[in-house]
Design an enzyme around this catalytic site. Structure first.
Site, PDB file in Angstrom:
ATOM      1  N   ARG A 123       0.844  -1.196   0.000  1.00  0.00           N
ATOM      2  CA  ARG A 123       0.000   0.000   0.000  1.00  0.00           C
ATOM      3  C   ARG A 123       0.882   1.251   0.000  1.00  0.00           C
ATOM      4  O   ARG A 123       1.065   1.930   1.011  1.00  0.00           O
ATOM      5  CB  ARG A 123      -0.963  -0.025   1.175  1.00  0.00           C
ATOM      6  CG  ARG A 123      -2.099  -1.001   0.920  1.00  0.00           C
ATOM      7  CD  ARG A 123      -3.287  -0.780   1.819  1.00  0.00           C
ATOM      8  NE  ARG A 123      -4.442  -1.495   1.317  1.00  0.00           N
ATOM      9  CZ  ARG A 123      -5.593  -1.605   1.978  1.00  0.00           C
ATOM     10  NH1 ARG A 123      -5.735  -1.034   3.157  1.00  0.00           N
ATOM     11  NH2 ARG A 123      -6.594  -2.264   1.460  1.00  0.00           N
ATOM     12  N   GLN A 128      -0.928   2.066  -6.140  1.00  0.00           N
ATOM     13  CA  GLN A 128      -2.368   2.252  -5.922  1.00  0.00           C
ATOM     14  C   GLN A 128      -3.216   1.640  -7.032  1.00  0.00           C
ATOM     15  O   GLN A 128      -4.267   1.057  -6.776  1.00  0.00           O
ATOM     16  CB  GLN A 128      -2.686   3.740  -5.780  1.00  0.00           C
ATOM     17  CG  GLN A 128      -2.381   4.298  -4.405  1.00  0.00           C
ATOM     18  CD  GLN A 128      -2.803   5.742  -4.260  1.00  0.00           C
ATOM     19  OE1 GLN A 128      -2.917   6.470  -5.247  1.00  0.00           O
ATOM     20  NE2 GLN A 128      -3.050   6.177  -3.040  1.00  0.00           N
ATOM     21  N   ASP A 131      -3.966  -2.157  -6.660  1.00  0.00           N
ATOM     22  CA  ASP A 131      -4.571  -2.605  -5.405  1.00  0.00           C
ATOM     23  C   ASP A 131      -5.906  -3.319  -5.623  1.00  0.00           C
ATOM     24  O   ASP A 131      -6.984  -2.740  -5.482  1.00  0.00           O
ATOM     25  CB  ASP A 131      -4.738  -1.404  -4.473  1.00  0.00           C
ATOM     26  CG  ASP A 131      -5.153  -1.811  -3.060  1.00  0.00           C
ATOM     27  OD1 ASP A 131      -5.341  -3.021  -2.818  1.00  0.00           O
ATOM     28  OD2 ASP A 131      -5.296  -0.916  -2.215  1.00  0.00           O
ATOM     29  N   SER A 134      -8.479  -3.603  -2.599  1.00  0.00           N
ATOM     30  CA  SER A 134      -9.365  -2.457  -2.404  1.00  0.00           C
ATOM     31  C   SER A 134     -10.486  -2.439  -3.438  1.00  0.00           C
ATOM     32  O   SER A 134     -11.650  -2.202  -3.103  1.00  0.00           O
ATOM     33  CB  SER A 134      -8.569  -1.146  -2.475  1.00  0.00           C
ATOM     34  OG  SER A 134      -7.720  -1.022  -1.352  1.00  0.00           O
ATOM     35  N   TYR A 229      -3.357  -1.596   6.965  1.00  0.00           N
ATOM     36  CA  TYR A 229      -4.162  -2.774   7.282  1.00  0.00           C
ATOM     37  C   TYR A 229      -4.333  -2.876   8.797  1.00  0.00           C
ATOM     38  O   TYR A 229      -3.561  -2.328   9.571  1.00  0.00           O
ATOM     39  CB  TYR A 229      -3.481  -4.053   6.769  1.00  0.00           C
ATOM     40  CG  TYR A 229      -3.395  -4.162   5.283  1.00  0.00           C
ATOM     41  CD1 TYR A 229      -4.501  -4.567   4.531  1.00  0.00           C
ATOM     42  CD2 TYR A 229      -2.219  -3.863   4.604  1.00  0.00           C
ATOM     43  CE1 TYR A 229      -4.419  -4.686   3.155  1.00  0.00           C
ATOM     44  CE2 TYR A 229      -2.139  -3.973   3.229  1.00  0.00           C
ATOM     45  CZ  TYR A 229      -3.242  -4.394   2.506  1.00  0.00           C
ATOM     46  OH  TYR A 229      -3.158  -4.504   1.140  1.00  0.00           O
TER      47      TYR A 229
END
Length: 381
Positions: A123, A128, A131, A134, A229
């Site tokens: 992360r 990004q 990811d 997410s 996290y």
């Protein structure tokens, strides 16, 4: 030129696909040859003809596994099937859930495969767009609220009618990560009163910005882990948290649990005693059911009624929205491929922060420390 293969997912209930015609076009533009197994996109309503129009070649499964240098997957590989067919020294990218699929990891290492696990994307700002946790968690949080609304015995919004006033549903969301925040936003859009609990103090501001109410907990111990996290907290802290949250759960119409700790069993947040205190007709949706569940009474893959409360333990909710889930996941995978296979050639730079974090197996070894430790423990038993 690298040859990429996109197989049809064989896990029961899995409707997603790791590449779409949109990402296939980009991969070909970058110099890759793309093979797609016939029917790979059927679950996401992506026809074989659309892949062919994008420039992909349709192949049989065995030809793809044995011939490709890089395989793009959604879920884990079958250890005695897909992983055993993988070309020696090839690479695979996917949501591999290594801690739950140790035989697969062993097979991949034995074949000298380079496995890049999408769960291990760090992360950081540079990563990004990769990811996938997410992008898929957001869908799960959204769908969890819709499932709860469909099963609940009352409206979500406040309604003023000629026959009287209908009070809004009270929703408690446990865990304010990506899934939890999307659940908050969706439940608020439907008009519910939403309360949220999380062991990370930083989550409070995000909850309030979405119109939720944050349940304050004693914070002598933070649950903030690496990379944003959650981390595992002590049993005493968890007990004190449960005592405070129990009263809010007892008054709720809906409880949505989303708490996960990477590589660990899901923390038990909703006990049998808490369920007993809830009203008849209430609903619990347990998004952590695949890792053991946040609710003590959840049953993986089933909807059960306990003490008058319906508990939904449906796994893999992103796959129930396969069109958008595939689109987002395929874009995540595309970004990983662009990072590790520049100019159409696969080049794994183990000194790169992203590659080093994602590499599960490489050169015949298991590089991911927690997975290697679990394998060691399994051999000792």
């Amino acid at each position: 030129m690298s040859t990429l293969f996109v197989p049809r997912e064989r896990r029961p209930g899995e409707a997603r696909v790791a590449a779409t015609p949109e990402t296939v076009k980009r991969l070909i533009k970058e110099g890759h040859a793309v093979w797609v197994e016939g029917g790979a996109g059927d679950g996401a309503h992506l026809a074989d003809a659309a892949y062919e129009a994008a420039g992909a070649r349709l192949v049989e499964a065995r030809a793809g596994w044995e011939g490709a240098e890089l395989v793009l997957k959604v879920g884990p590989l079958e250890p005695d099937g897909e992983a055993a067919l993988l070309r020696r020294g090839a690479a695979v990218i996917g949501l591999l859930a290594p801690h739950q699929n140790l035989p697969m990891v062993q097979t991949l290492a034995a074949r000298g495969a380079s496995a890049l696990s999408m769960e291990l994307v760090p992360r950081i700002t540079r990563a990004q767009k990769m990811d996938a946790l997410s992008s898929q968690a957001s869908i799960a949080g959204y769908k969890a609220v819709l499932l709860a609304a469909a099963e609940l015995d009352k409206y979500f919004p406040l309604l003023m009618t000629a026959a009287g006033t209908v009070q809004p549903a009270r929703v408690v969301v446990m865990g304010a990560g990506v899934a939890g925040l999307q659940a908050v936003a969706t439940a608020r859009r439907l008009g519910a009163v939403v309360e949220v609990t999380d062991i990370r103090p930083a989550a409070k501001e995000q909850v309030l910005s979405l119109g939720g109410r944050f349940i304050d907990l004693p914070m002598q111990e933070s649950g903030e882990g690496a990379g944003g996290y959650a981390r595992e907290v002590s049993a005493d802290f968890l007990r004190r948290q449960q005592e405070i949250v129990a009263n809010h759960v007892a008054a709720a119409d809906v409880v949505i649990t989303t708490a996960l700790v990477p590589g660990k069993p899901a923390p038990r947040l909703v006990t049998k005693e808490m369920v007993e205190r809830m009203r008849t007709g209430a609903v619990i949706v347990d998004l952590a059911v695949e890792q053991g569940g946040n609710c003590e009474l959840s049953v993986p893959g089933e909807e059960v009624v306990r003490h008058g409360v319906k508990i939904i333990g449906r796994p893999n909710l992103p796959s129930t929205v396969p069109g958008d889930a595939s689109m987002l996941y395929a874009r995540n995978v595309l970004e990983v491929v662009l990072h590790v296979a520049k100019g159409g050639t696969l080049q794994l730079d183990t000194a790169d922060e992203i590659v080093a974090a994602m590499l599960l197996t490489h050169g015949g070894e298991v590089l991911h420390g927690p997975t290697a430790e679990k394998l060691k423990e399994a051999r000792a038993c």
